[in-house]
Design a protein around this motif. Structure first.
Motif, mmCIF file in Angstrom:
data_model
loop_
_atom_site.group_PDB
_atom_site.id
_atom_site.type_symbol
_atom_site.label_atom_id
_atom_site.label_comp_id
_atom_site.label_asym_id
_atom_site.label_seq_id
_atom_site.Cartn_x
_atom_site.Cartn_y
_atom_site.Cartn_z
ATOM 1 N N ILE A 100 0.886 -1.165 0.000
ATOM 2 C CA ILE A 100 0.000 0.000 0.000
ATOM 3 C C ILE A 100 0.915 1.203 0.000
ATOM 4 O O ILE A 100 1.992 1.151 0.594
ATOM 5 C CB ILE A 100 -0.959 0.015 1.213
ATOM 6 N N LEU A 150 1.003 4.924 1.084
ATOM 7 C CA LEU A 150 0.337 6.049 1.732
ATOM 8 C C LEU A 150 0.920 7.381 1.273
ATOM 9 O O LEU A 150 0.379 8.431 1.581
ATOM 10 C CB LEU A 150 0.461 5.932 3.248
ATOM 11 N N ILE A 198 3.238 -0.218 5.057
ATOM 12 C CA ILE A 198 2.380 0.830 5.577
ATOM 13 C C ILE A 198 3.185 1.817 6.421
ATOM 14 O O ILE A 198 2.947 3.014 6.406
ATOM 15 C CB ILE A 198 1.206 0.170 6.354
ATOM 16 N N MET A 243 -6.927 9.170 0.902
ATOM 17 C CA MET A 243 -8.082 8.443 1.413
ATOM 18 C C MET A 243 -9.013 8.074 0.257
ATOM 19 O O MET A 243 -9.541 6.969 0.197
ATOM 20 C CB MET A 243 -8.792 9.355 2.423
ATOM 21 N N VAL A 261 -7.663 5.093 -1.645
ATOM 22 C CA VAL A 261 -7.851 3.826 -0.925
ATOM 23 C C VAL A 261 -9.308 3.384 -1.024
ATOM 24 O O VAL A 261 -9.609 2.218 -1.315
ATOM 25 C CB VAL A 261 -7.432 3.959 0.561
ATOM 26 N N LEU A 273 -7.681 -5.465 -0.283
ATOM 27 C CA LEU A 273 -6.535 -4.787 0.324
ATOM 28 C C LEU A 273 -5.424 -5.759 0.682
ATOM 29 O O LEU A 273 -4.294 -5.356 0.901
ATOM 30 C CB LEU A 273 -6.972 -4.002 1.567
ATOM 31 N N VAL A 302 -14.633 1.325 3.137
ATOM 32 C CA VAL A 302 -13.485 0.581 3.653
ATOM 33 C C VAL A 302 -13.935 -0.436 4.703
ATOM 34 O O VAL A 302 -13.451 -1.567 4.756
ATOM 35 C CB VAL A 302 -12.444 1.553 4.242
ATOM 36 N N MET A 303 -14.911 -0.025 5.556
ATOM 37 C CA MET A 303 -15.395 -0.942 6.584
ATOM 38 C C MET A 303 -16.093 -2.148 5.950
ATOM 39 O O MET A 303 -15.865 -3.289 6.349
ATOM 40 C CB MET A 303 -16.345 -0.219 7.550
ATOM 41 N N GLY A 343 -13.641 -4.426 4.595
ATOM 42 C CA GLY A 343 -13.041 -5.227 5.664
ATOM 43 C C GLY A 343 -13.912 -6.415 6.018
ATOM 44 O O GLY A 343 -13.437 -7.546 6.155
ATOM 45 N N ILE A 344 -15.227 -6.158 6.162
ATOM 46 C CA ILE A 344 -16.144 -7.253 6.503
ATOM 47 C C ILE A 344 -16.137 -8.317 5.416
ATOM 48 O O ILE A 344 -16.062 -9.516 5.688
ATOM 49 C CB ILE A 344 -17.577 -6.712 6.715
ATOM 50 N N MET A 353 -13.105 -10.398 5.553
ATOM 51 C CA MET A 353 -13.169 -11.352 6.668
ATOM 52 C C MET A 353 -14.012 -12.562 6.280
ATOM 53 O O MET A 353 -13.643 -13.694 6.524
ATOM 54 C CB MET A 353 -13.792 -10.662 7.878
ATOM 55 N N GLY A 410 -14.823 0.373 13.872
ATOM 56 C CA GLY A 410 -14.272 0.008 12.568
ATOM 57 C C GLY A 410 -13.153 -1.003 12.693
ATOM 58 O O GLY A 410 -13.041 -1.931 11.894
ATOM 59 N N PHE A 438 -14.718 -4.524 14.721
ATOM 60 C CA PHE A 438 -15.723 -5.368 14.066
ATOM 61 C C PHE A 438 -15.473 -5.538 12.578
ATOM 62 O O PHE A 438 -15.725 -6.594 12.023
ATOM 63 C CB PHE A 438 -17.117 -4.798 14.302
ATOM 64 N N CYS A 439 -15.005 -4.465 11.917
ATOM 65 C CA CYS A 439 -14.823 -4.585 10.470
ATOM 66 C C CYS A 439 -13.395 -4.936 10.110
ATOM 67 O O CYS A 439 -13.100 -5.170 8.941
ATOM 68 C CB CYS A 439 -15.215 -3.293 9.781
ATOM 69 N N ARG A 440 -12.513 -4.968 11.118
ATOM 70 C CA ARG A 440 -11.112 -5.308 10.898
ATOM 71 C C ARG A 440 -10.458 -4.437 9.841
ATOM 72 O O ARG A 440 -9.640 -4.910 9.048
ATOM 73 C CB ARG A 440 -10.953 -6.786 10.530
ATOM 74 N N VAL A 441 -10.830 -3.158 9.803
ATOM 75 C CA VAL A 441 -10.131 -2.227 8.925
ATOM 76 C C VAL A 441 -8.768 -1.966 9.550
ATOM 77 O O VAL A 441 -8.638 -1.962 10.773
ATOM 78 C CB VAL A 441 -10.909 -0.903 8.814
ATOM 79 N N LEU A 492 -4.646 2.239 10.716
ATOM 80 C CA LEU A 492 -4.104 3.432 10.067
ATOM 81 C C LEU A 492 -5.123 4.047 9.115
ATOM 82 O O LEU A 492 -5.349 5.250 9.111
ATOM 83 C CB LEU A 492 -2.865 2.997 9.295
ATOM 84 N N MET A 545 -8.429 3.427 9.057
ATOM 85 C CA MET A 545 -9.642 3.806 9.786
ATOM 86 C C MET A 545 -9.470 5.167 10.455
ATOM 87 O O MET A 545 -10.320 6.045 10.315
ATOM 88 C CB MET A 545 -9.935 2.727 10.837
ATOM 89 N N LEU A 593 -7.270 7.481 9.881
ATOM 90 C CA LEU A 593 -7.067 8.531 8.876
ATOM 91 C C LEU A 593 -8.429 9.008 8.368
ATOM 92 O O LEU A 593 -8.681 10.200 8.228
ATOM 93 C CB LEU A 593 -6.239 7.959 7.725
ATOM 94 N N LEU A 628 -10.358 12.661 8.818
ATOM 95 C CA LEU A 628 -10.849 13.522 7.729
ATOM 96 C C LEU A 628 -12.292 13.943 7.984
ATOM 97 O O LEU A 628 -12.649 15.106 7.824
ATOM 98 C CB LEU A 628 -10.757 12.774 6.398
#
Lengths: 324, 325
Positions: A63, A65, A120, A252, A255, A265, A311-312, A315-316, A319, B121, B124-127, B130, B132, B134, B138
């Motif tokens: 990634i 940044l 990162i 942001m 991403v 990701l 992004v959340m 992530g889900i 998973m 975040g 539970f969402c495993r983001v 860094l 999350m 960031l 914002l």
């Protein structure tokens, strides 16, 4: 076969969403037409380029940044060098900053490989290094851009030999976006290098054992990202006419667009078309909000929230994928 | 001679020494830097300067506490600067409207809220933390800009006790120590001797192992990021007592140095190693370094470059010495 369908399904879904949003924009503002499309495409240009660069690195399992800061370095370098220079010199400047971009990306990649510090962390540190460098080159927004460069992204495409009406609706900036993707990414994707990007992205050890030079491939991925960042920085200078030492919210946004565009990701999956579609979706959402007379600062909040939610959700989904 | 009796190289031995006594080289570095400063400008190191340096280092160390605690689990909190700014700004603008206690409560509950959002975040969402933090940073900045429009006319009041705490001195020592000493004691003792503190190390060292031994990571992450938000909020209140002019970018410039302080202080950004004691020394080192850069008329850009390189260099050396990963 199923996986292929699912992969293309995601991209198709994004294309459908984009079409829906275009229709919605037309409903909100009936005058939305060629000029509206042009302004969206122009606003999306730096975002799209940043996203493509980010997507390449993410596909290769990293990634970056420092994407936005590299764009700032290129933007100010180009603007400072182009101030008071002729058209020919400006062309040289363009070539020079593209080389600078590749070099910055390669430095990022080399540092990741040599120090063995996670991507990162390295690119977070480099974010500040490049940002500082941009501030050293130009303290406040300034400089200039050559006229032909600025003209390059304004208005529609006119091709000699074809009737004007046939191509004029196509914004130059949109064509430029697709051209950058086609010229840089497609050859890489077709070549061994592209395959190696996907290989180190999905399983570094397996890639190493099948003879992929992991370190060098990784540096190459970062260098490609640097090239895209340079193009993005140029796009910023082209669209504003000046150099901006403080980078916009490209990090942001890129991403979020990469995740929304179907690039996992953890690397090794996805392409560049999805992220490009995602950029346009995010831009159109912003434009619709502006058309609906939402306070611009409020728009920033909504946009930020969309990105975080994307992004959340990503992530889900990741998973879920791991559990299966 | 068999391979087993080969003397460990000096690199390995230094690495072992450093991981056994992480504070020794840091304190030596601090003393060396102060000596260099005195050499560059003789007479600069006096009571007044020391008091000032401690005053600024406390602010940095408070914010770096957020980074240290989150870094112990392998995370980071990049929204801390924004959280501190929001708390301070909301408090200062609300005091004329609703009175001091309610304003304080409002500021701190916002800090807690942002910490909780981060925690949700990440837990539970495993983001990645860094990304999350960031993102929430914002969003927070956007909210602050909108909020500012509504309170532009109310004016701001900074309560006297915060000014006393932030700027005042007693017997040459900054009053901020009244808040900071107990705070640091709680963190330093808490990280090693409470269950929560040990869970942070356990999760950072090996999350799978911790989970298999019955830890529920989401609970720890949620509590951790909420705590981090709260600490950032308190730091914002302390900082506004020092700066005395609320602005939209109040604590933002301290963001990068706070990460640098934790990293320089020996906390591993990969989790599981380090502690708050080192961070305090790290904050002092960075404050001295900052004085030196100001003395040398280093522009802002060069400072950022230098801080970035310091973070990178220290992390790289850390990886080499301890041979982690």
């Amino acid at each position: 076969m199923n996986r292929m369908l699912a992969k293309n399904g995601w991209t198709l879904g994004l294309a459908g969403l984009l079409a829906l949003l275009l229709v919605a924009t037309k409903v909100i503002q009936p005058e939305f037409g060629v000029t509206g499309l042009d302004s969206v495409a122009r606003a999306a240009l730096p975002y799209a380029l940043a996203t493509m660069g980010m997507a390449v690195v993410v596909i290769a399992g990293g990634i970056d940044l420092s994407m936005a800061s590299m764009m700032a370095v290129v933007s100010v370098t180009a603007a400072v060098l182009m101030q008071g220079s002729g058209d020919g010199q400006a062309a040289l400047v363009v070539v020079f900053v593209l080389v600078v971009g590749v070099a910055m990306g390669a430095i990022n990649g080399a540092l990741v490989v040599v120090t063995r510090v996670p991507d990162i962390v390295v690119t977070l540190a480099m974010l500040f290094v490049w940002q500082g460098l941009a501030l050293l080159i130009l303290e406040a927004p300034g400089g200039a851009a050559a006229d032909w460069l600025q003209a390059l992204i304004v208005g529609g495409v006119t091709l000699p030999g074809l009737p004007k009406g046939l191509t004029e609706w196509m914004p130059k900036s949109l064509v430029l976006t697709l051209l950058c993707a086609a010229v840089i990414w497609l050859p890489i994707r077709r070549a061994k290098l592209g395959l190696m990007f996907y290989a180190i992205g999905s399983d570094q050890n397996a890639a190493f054992r099948s003879g992929v030079p992991v370190g060098r491939t990784r540096i190459a991925a970062y260098a490609v990202a640097g090239l895209f960042a340079a193009l993005g920085g140029l796009a910023v200078t082209m669209s504003t006419g000046i150099g901006e030492p403080i980078p916009g919210p490209y990090l942001m946004a890129s991403v979020a667009a990469v995740v929304l565009g179907g690039v996992a990701l953890d690397g090794g999956r996805g392409g560049l078309l999805g992220p490009i579609l995602a950029v346009f979706i995010l831009r159109l959402v912003r434009m619709d909000l502006t058309l609906l007379a939402v306070d611009p600062n409020m728009t920033t909040i909504i946009e930020g929230t969309i990105m975080v939610v994307v992004v959340m959700l990503g992530g889900i989904l990741a998973m879920r994928g791991r559990r299966q | 001679m068999s391979a087993a009796t080969v003397q460990p190289t000096w690199l390995v031995r230094t690495g072992r020494f450093l991981s056994d006594h992480p504070m020794v080289p840091l304190i030596l570095l601090l003393i060396g830097l102060v000596g260099l400063l005195e050499f560059l400008q003789p007479g600069i190191v006096n009571d007044r300067w020391i008091g000032n340096a401690i005053k600024f280092a406390i602010q940095l160390a408070m914010l770096a506490a957020c980074q240290t605690l989150t870094m112990l689990t392998g995370g980071i909190d990049l929204s801390a600067g924004v959280v501190a700014t929001i708390t301070a700004f909301v408090m200062a603008t609300q005091v004329p409207l609703v009175g001091l206690p309610v304003a304080l409560l409002m500021g701190l509950s916002l800090a807690l809220l942002m910490g909780l959002v981060n925690g949700i975040g990440i837990a539970f969402c495993r983001v990645h933390p860094l990304i999350m933090t960031l993102g929430t940073g914002l969003i927070g900045t956007g909210c602050l800009q909108v909020y500012q429009r509504f309170v532009i006319a109310t004016g701001t009041v900074i309560p006297d006790f915060l000014v006393w705490l932030g700027t005042g001195r007693t017997w040459g020592l900054p009053n901020a120590l009244v808040l900071f000493v107990p705070f640091a004691l709680v963190i330093v003792l808490g990280q090693r001797r409470t269950g929560f503190g040990r869970l942070l190390y356990a999760l950072g060292a090996n999350e799978n192992a911790a989970q298999l031994s019955g830890v529920r990571p989401w609970q720890v992450y949620l509590a951790l990021y909420a705590l981090s938000g709260l600490i950032a909020g308190v730091m914002g209140l302390l900082y506004i007592g020092l700066v005395k002019t609320p602005s939209l970018s109040l604590a933002m410039p301290l963001m990068l140095p706070s990460v640098a302080a934790a990293v320089v202080g020996g906390t591993s950004i990969f989790g599981g190693r380090g502690g708050y004691g080192g961070t305090i020394i790290g904050a002092l080192i960075l404050t001295v370094l900052n004085t030196m850069l100001t003395l040398l008329h280093m522009p802002e850009g060069a400072r950022r470059v230098l801080f970035g390189l310091i973070i990178l260099a220290v992390t790289a050396i850390h990886v080499r010495l301890t041979d982690q990963r």
